[in-house]
Write a protein that holds these residues in place. Structure first.
Motif, PDB file in Angstrom:
ATOM      1  N   THR A 101       0.839  -1.202   0.000  1.00  0.00           N
ATOM      2  CA  THR A 101       0.000   0.000   0.000  1.00  0.00           C
ATOM      3  C   THR A 101       0.875   1.255   0.000  1.00  0.00           C
ATOM      4  O   THR A 101       0.417   2.327  -0.365  1.00  0.00           O
ATOM      5  CB  THR A 101      -0.919   0.080   1.245  1.00  0.00           C
ATOM      6  N   LEU A 186     -11.522  -2.368   9.286  1.00  0.00           N
ATOM      7  CA  LEU A 186     -10.641  -3.006   8.330  1.00  0.00           C
ATOM      8  C   LEU A 186     -10.849  -4.501   8.186  1.00  0.00           C
ATOM      9  O   LEU A 186     -11.164  -4.992   7.122  1.00  0.00           O
ATOM     10  CB  LEU A 186      -9.185  -2.767   8.726  1.00  0.00           C
ATOM     11  N   VAL A 195      -5.516  -6.470   1.948  1.00  0.00           N
ATOM     12  CA  VAL A 195      -5.908  -5.068   2.130  1.00  0.00           C
ATOM     13  C   VAL A 195      -5.424  -4.180   0.972  1.00  0.00           C
ATOM     14  O   VAL A 195      -4.349  -4.388   0.414  1.00  0.00           O
ATOM     15  CB  VAL A 195      -5.382  -4.538   3.488  1.00  0.00           C
ATOM     16  N   ASP A 196      -6.264  -3.206   0.573  1.00  0.00           N
ATOM     17  CA  ASP A 196      -5.831  -2.274  -0.463  1.00  0.00           C
ATOM     18  C   ASP A 196      -5.399  -0.965   0.190  1.00  0.00           C
ATOM     19  O   ASP A 196      -5.586  -0.753   1.383  1.00  0.00           O
ATOM     20  CB  ASP A 196      -6.948  -2.034  -1.489  1.00  0.00           C
ATOM     21  N   ASN A 198      -6.397   2.253   0.111  1.00  0.00           N
ATOM     22  CA  ASN A 198      -7.343   3.153   0.778  1.00  0.00           C
ATOM     23  C   ASN A 198      -7.855   2.586   2.094  1.00  0.00           C
ATOM     24  O   ASN A 198      -7.962   3.298   3.091  1.00  0.00           O
ATOM     25  CB  ASN A 198      -8.544   3.453  -0.133  1.00  0.00           C
ATOM     26  N   THR A 199      -8.189   1.295   2.083  1.00  0.00           N
ATOM     27  CA  THR A 199      -8.695   0.665   3.302  1.00  0.00           C
ATOM     28  C   THR A 199      -7.636   0.727   4.394  1.00  0.00           C
ATOM     29  O   THR A 199      -7.921   1.056   5.545  1.00  0.00           O
ATOM     30  CB  THR A 199      -9.061  -0.814   3.038  1.00  0.00           C
ATOM     31  N   SER A 202      -7.084   4.316   5.742  1.00  0.00           N
ATOM     32  CA  SER A 202      -8.159   4.744   6.626  1.00  0.00           C
ATOM     33  C   SER A 202      -8.090   4.018   7.981  1.00  0.00           C
ATOM     34  O   SER A 202      -8.272   4.627   9.034  1.00  0.00           O
ATOM     35  CB  SER A 202      -9.499   4.526   5.919  1.00  0.00           C
ATOM     36  N   ALA A 203      -7.795   2.702   7.955  1.00  0.00           N
ATOM     37  CA  ALA A 203      -7.669   1.953   9.216  1.00  0.00           C
ATOM     38  C   ALA A 203      -6.497   2.484  10.050  1.00  0.00           C
ATOM     39  O   ALA A 203      -6.543   2.505  11.275  1.00  0.00           O
ATOM     40  CB  ALA A 203      -7.479   0.471   8.925  1.00  0.00           C
TER      41      ALA A 203
END
Ligand SMILES: [Zn+2]
Length: 208
Positions: A101, A186, A195-196, A198-199, A202-203
């Motif tokens: 990420t 998440l 997980v990408d 953006n996720t 944000s988490a």
């Protein structure tokens, strides 16, 4: 046993690979051009000599130089990373996903497993001794400001977190570091290893 059966048996040792999948790999290799096979053989040959485990985060990594005495992976070695944040994870794949990420610049520690509920000796299941030593030495250098738990939201994840938290709270000086968790949204139903960007961002931003 012939070569194809032998190869299928070897593939079956990989996590999550059953006999059918193993055979599929073998047939794929039989069909493929020799260039792919040569690349595969070369990569395996390299791993044979260079597979190492990082003494800091405990991830396995490849070291291209067979004579090197390197004991740390490229992430732990990288001096531009933020040494004040330590993220505690279950496995290498989670770490790879977060690295991909590109939005985390701190360091990691891989527990190697999760603790099932009601386990009598959790210390035999995860790298708790190694984590304690790591935190202890980082605190001594006055480097550590935050420990982030990035564990799955499951019974196993929660049991692991409770046990690790309880254990590290006994370390002298730990009150200087904040303990936090990736925001829960998440991993409900979604594994960290997928997980990408953006996720994760944000988490991470909403960690608590
Ligand atoms: Zn490392």
């Amino acid at each position: 046993m012939n070569a194809t059966d032998r190869l299928a048996e070897l593939f079956m040792r990989f996590p999550g690979i059953g006999p059918k999948q193993a055979k599929r790999f073998v047939y794929y290799l039989l069909r493929e051009h020799s260039h792919f096979k040569e690349q595969l053989i070369k990569a395996l040959e390299e791993l044979k000599f260079t597979g190492k485990q990082c003494e800091m985060c405990f991830r396995y990594f490849g070291d291209k130089n067979p004579n090197s005495t390197k004991t740390m992976c490229s992430i732990c070695e990288d001096e531009t990373r933020d040494r004040s944040i330590l993220m505690v994870l279950e496995k290498e794949l989670d770490m790879d996903a977060i690295e991909k990420t590109g939005s985390y610049t701190g360091l990691y520690f891989i527990l190697g497993n999760l603790v099932p509920p009601l386990t009598e000796k959790p210390s035999e299941i995860i790298r708790i001794r190694e984590l304690t030593l790591r935190i202890h030495s980082t605190l001594e250098k006055d480097e550590l400001k935050e420990i982030i738990f990035a564990l799955p939201v499951t019974d196993y994840g929660d049991t692991t977190k409770e046990y690790v938290e309880k254990t590290i709270k006994q370390i002298v000086g730990i009150e200087k570091a904040k303990l936090s968790n990736l925001a829960r949204g998440l991993s409900s139903g979604l594994e960290l290893e997928y997980v990408d960007r953006n996720t994760f961002a944000s988490a991470f931003e909403h960690r608590n």
